[in-house]
Design an enzyme around this catalytic site. Structure first.
Site, mmCIF file in Angstrom:
data_model
loop_
_atom_site.group_PDB
_atom_site.id
_atom_site.type_symbol
_atom_site.label_atom_id
_atom_site.label_comp_id
_atom_site.label_asym_id
_atom_site.label_seq_id
_atom_site.Cartn_x
_atom_site.Cartn_y
_atom_site.Cartn_z
ATOM 1 N N ARG A 199 73.224 8.478 -85.279
ATOM 2 C CA ARG A 199 73.432 7.615 -86.452
ATOM 3 C C ARG A 199 74.379 6.446 -86.181
ATOM 4 N NH1 ARG A 199 73.061 12.838 -89.049
ATOM 5 N NH2 ARG A 199 71.138 12.934 -90.261
ATOM 6 N N LYS A 221 70.363 -8.434 -84.932
ATOM 7 C CA LYS A 221 68.979 -8.053 -85.230
ATOM 8 C C LYS A 221 68.452 -7.184 -84.095
ATOM 9 C CE LYS A 221 67.015 -11.637 -88.220
ATOM 10 N NZ LYS A 221 65.939 -12.656 -88.308
ATOM 11 N N GLU A 263 64.294 -22.122 -78.749
ATOM 12 C CA GLU A 263 65.328 -21.746 -79.711
ATOM 13 C C GLU A 263 66.470 -22.752 -79.717
ATOM 14 O OE1 GLU A 263 64.934 -19.485 -81.857
ATOM 15 O OE2 GLU A 263 63.609 -17.937 -81.060
ATOM 16 N N LYS A 305 74.631 -20.228 -84.228
ATOM 17 C CA LYS A 305 74.166 -18.901 -84.636
ATOM 18 C C LYS A 305 75.311 -18.093 -85.238
ATOM 19 C CE LYS A 305 71.069 -15.468 -84.655
ATOM 20 N NZ LYS A 305 70.327 -14.971 -83.478
ATOM 21 N N GLU A 315 70.355 -11.937 -93.667
ATOM 22 C CA GLU A 315 69.247 -12.854 -93.907
ATOM 23 C C GLU A 315 68.785 -12.902 -95.359
ATOM 24 O OE1 GLU A 315 64.969 -13.018 -91.946
ATOM 25 O OE2 GLU A 315 66.501 -13.459 -90.449
ATOM 26 N N ARG A 319 70.459 -17.616 -93.203
ATOM 27 C CA ARG A 319 70.048 -17.108 -91.902
ATOM 28 C C ARG A 319 68.539 -17.185 -91.709
ATOM 29 N NH1 ARG A 319 71.996 -11.627 -88.592
ATOM 30 N NH2 ARG A 319 70.685 -12.060 -86.776
ATOM 31 N N ASN A 323 64.578 -19.017 -88.493
ATOM 32 C CA ASN A 323 63.207 -18.625 -88.171
ATOM 33 C C ASN A 323 62.218 -19.786 -88.258
ATOM 34 O OD1 ASN A 323 63.455 -15.662 -87.765
ATOM 35 N ND2 ASN A 323 64.193 -15.723 -89.868
ATOM 36 N N HIS A 326 58.822 -19.462 -86.646
ATOM 37 C CA HIS A 326 58.626 -18.068 -86.249
ATOM 38 C C HIS A 326 57.489 -17.385 -87.008
ATOM 39 C CE1 HIS A 326 62.323 -18.763 -84.144
ATOM 40 N NE2 HIS A 326 62.445 -17.514 -83.762
ATOM 41 N N HIS A 330 55.065 -15.753 -84.668
ATOM 42 C CA HIS A 330 54.869 -14.307 -84.629
ATOM 43 C C HIS A 330 53.397 -13.956 -84.825
ATOM 44 C CE1 HIS A 330 59.319 -13.171 -85.671
ATOM 45 N NE2 HIS A 330 59.169 -13.652 -84.456
ATOM 46 N N HIS A 343 57.748 -15.342 -76.315
ATOM 47 C CA HIS A 343 58.218 -15.607 -77.671
ATOM 48 C C HIS A 343 58.483 -17.092 -77.897
ATOM 49 C CE1 HIS A 343 60.226 -15.096 -81.480
ATOM 50 N NE2 HIS A 343 61.345 -15.621 -81.007
#
Length: 442
Positions: A199, A221, A263, A305, A315, A319, A323, A326, A330, A343
Site C-alpha cells: 500500500r 503520474k 514535450e 512542470k 489534474e 495540469r 496534455n 495527447h 494517445h 509517445h
C-alpha cells in the site's frame, strides 16, 4: 487574425515569460541563443502569483559550461528544482555526472533495502553504476534488481507483476525504496508498483530519456496501459526525488531524443512563449546534443512542470493543459498498437491536429500554425498521424480518454497569442470533425 474569444466554461491559461528566467539566466560565457528580450511577468497560465516563490532553484552551477571531462567531477553541484507539495515536496537534481555522486541518491534511501527496476536496454549501460552509487560507503544497504522487457507494448499488468514478484520474493518491507532506472515506461510502472506494494513504499526516479527527464518523471503520474486505452490504470504517487544525469543522453538513440523534444515544444506552446522562441533559435543545438543547450532545456521544462504540479497535483485544472496533443496522440498509440509509434511522435502529430482545430475555431491565426509545423519538422517529428488511422478509430478511442467528463470530450486547445491555451469541452463539434477528416480516412 485570430479571435480573442475564450469559450465559456473553459479554463483559460494565459502566457507570460518564465518568471525565473532573469534571475537564473544562463551565464554569459555560454554561446546559446536566447530571445532578445525577456519580460518580467507576475503570473503564468492562470497560476496564483505565489507560485513564483514556491518554485525554488537551490543551486545553479550545473548550468555553467561543462564538457565530457568535467562531467566526471564528483564536486559538480547539480541544479535543483523543487516540486512544492508541502510535506511531500521533493527535489529534481539536474546535471552531468550525477550518477557518480552517491550522496544525492543515498540521502533519499530511508531503509536498508532497495529494488532497482530497469529494462533490457538500460541495464547493461547503467545498472551496475546505479547499484554502486547506492551502496558506495554504505554497506548496510542491499540492492535487488528486476530487468523488464523494453517498450511501450510491455507497459501492462503482466509485466508489472514481475516487479511485485521480485519484491515479494526478496521480502522487501515497508521501509524499502524502489528506484526507476529508465525512460517513461519504466518510471510509470515502477511508480505504480511503489504506490501499490504494501500500500505504498518510497521510490526514486532516475530518468534516462529526454521524454522522461523533461516530463514523465516529474509530477507523480504512474500507471500502465489497457488494450482499450493508454494509461487508463494508475495512481498519482510522488517520488522522493528525481535524479537527471544528463550524461545518460549520450547513449540515447536519435529517434528517442527527437521523441522527447515533443514535450519540450509543448511547454512553450501552452505557457512559456519565450521558451518556444528559444527553441526556434536553438533546435539545431538540441539535435546535436549540445550539453549546455540540453541542460537549459531540461531545467526550464522541469521548472514549468514543477510549477504546474505544485498548483494542481491531481489534474483538476491547469495540469490538464500539459496534455496538449495527447488526446489525439494517445489515440494514435492505441490505434496502431503500443510501441509502434513512440509517445513523442504521436504527441507531435496530435499537437498539429490540436493546433489545426484551434485555427478552425478561429482562436489562433495562421502564423502560429505555421510556426508549430516548422518547429516539429525541425525536430524531425511527424506532423500527421499514420495513414491507417480512420475518423472512426479516433472517435472510438478518444471516447474513453481520461479527460472525458459527463460524456463530453474536453480538449486542450490554443487560444490567442503564443503561450495561451484553454482546457474545454465547450467547442463547436464541427471543428473537431473537420480536423479528424483532414488528418485521417473517413
Amino acid at each position: 487574425m485570430a479571435s480573442s474569444f475564450c469559450p465559456k466554461q473553459a479554463l483559460s491559461f494565459t502566457n507570460s515569460a518564465h518568471q525565473l528566467h532573469q534571475s537564473r539566466a544562463i551565464p554569459r560565457d555560454i554561446h546559446v541563443r536566447f530571445p532578445a528580450s525577456v519580460s518580467s511577468p507576475s503570473s503564468r497560465c492562470g497560476l496564483k502569483s505565489k507560485a513564483t516563490t514556491r518554485l525554488k532553484v537551490l543551486a545553479t552551477s550545473a548550468t555553467k559550461v561543462m564538457d565530457q571531462s568535467s562531467s566526471k567531477a564528483s564536486s559538480q553541484a547539480p541544479t535543483v528544482v523543487e516540486v512544492d507539495l508541502g510535506n511531500r515536496s521533493y527535489p529534481i537534481y539536474i546535471g552531468a555526472g550525477l550518477l557518480d555522486q552517491p550522496d544525492l541518491l543515498q540521502r533519499h534511501i530511508h531503509g536498508k533495502r532497495v529494488l532497482v527496476v530497469t529494462n533490457t536496454t538500460v541495464a547493461p549501460l547503467y545498472l551496475d553504476k546505479t547499484i554502486s552509487t547506492l551502496t558506495d560507503g554504505n554497506p548496510n544497504v542491499t540492492v535487488e534488481s528486476v530487468i523488464l522487457p523494453d517498450g511501450e507494448q510491455f507497459k501492462n499488468m503482466e509485466t508489472l507483476m514481475k516487479v511485485f514478484d521480485k519484491a515479494i520474493e526478496s521480502r522487501l518491507d515497508r521501509r524499502c525504496t524502489f528506484v526507476a532506472l529508465g525512460g517513461g515506461v519504466i518510471g510509470d510502472m515502477c511508480g505504480y508498483a511503489a504506490a501499490s506494494y504494501l500500500r505504498g513504499v518510497n521510490f526514486i526516479q532516475i530518468p534516462t530519456t529526454v521524454m522522461a527527464q523533461v516530463d514523465s518523471s516529474v509530477g507523480g503520474k504512474t500507471g500502465i496501459n489497457h488494450p482499450l486505452g493508454k494509461n487508463m490504470i494508475g495512481a498519482f504517487y510522488q517520488p522522493q526525488c528525481v535524479l537527471i544525469d544528463t550524461d545518460t543522453l549520450n547513449t540515447l538513440p536519435d529517434r528517442e531524443l527527437a521523441s522527447g523534444l515533443a514535450e519540450v515544444i509543448k511547454y512553450g506552446l501552452i505557457r512559456d512563449a519565450e521558451f518556444f522562441e528559444w527553441q526556434e533559435q536553438n533546435m539545431p543545438l538540441l539535435l546535436a546534443r549540445d550539453p549546455t543547450a540540453f541542460t537549459y532545456a531540461i531545467r526550464r521544462s522541469c521548472e514549468n512542470k514543477a510549477e504546474v504540479v505544485s498548483q494542481d497535483e491531481k489534474e483538476s485544472g491547469v495540469r490538464a493543459t500539459l496534455n496538449l496533443g495527447h488526446t489525439f496522440g494517445h489515440a494514435v498509440e492505441t490505434g496502431v498498437g503500443y510501441g509502434q509509434w513512440l509517445h513523442g511522435e504521436a504527441v507531435a502529430a496530435g499537437t498539429v491536429m490540436a493546433v489545426d482545430m484551434s485555427r478552425r475555431l478561429g482562436w489562433i491565426d495562421d502564423s502560429l500554425v505555421q510556426r508549430v509545423q516548422k518547429i516539429l519538422e525541425q525536430a524531425k517529428l511527424p506532423t500527421s498521424p499514420p495513414e491507417t488511422m480512420t475518423v472512426e478509430m479516433f472517435k472510438s478511442i478518444m471516447a474513453v480518454d481520461k479527460k472525458v467528463a459527463d460524456g463530453k470530450l474536453r480538449l486542450i486547445l490554443l487560444n490567442g497569442s503564443l503561450g495561451n491555451c484553454v482546457f474545454t469541452g465547450d467547442y463547436d463539434q464541427k471543428a473537431l470533425d473537420e480536423t479528424l477528416r483532414a488528418f485521417s480516412k473517413s
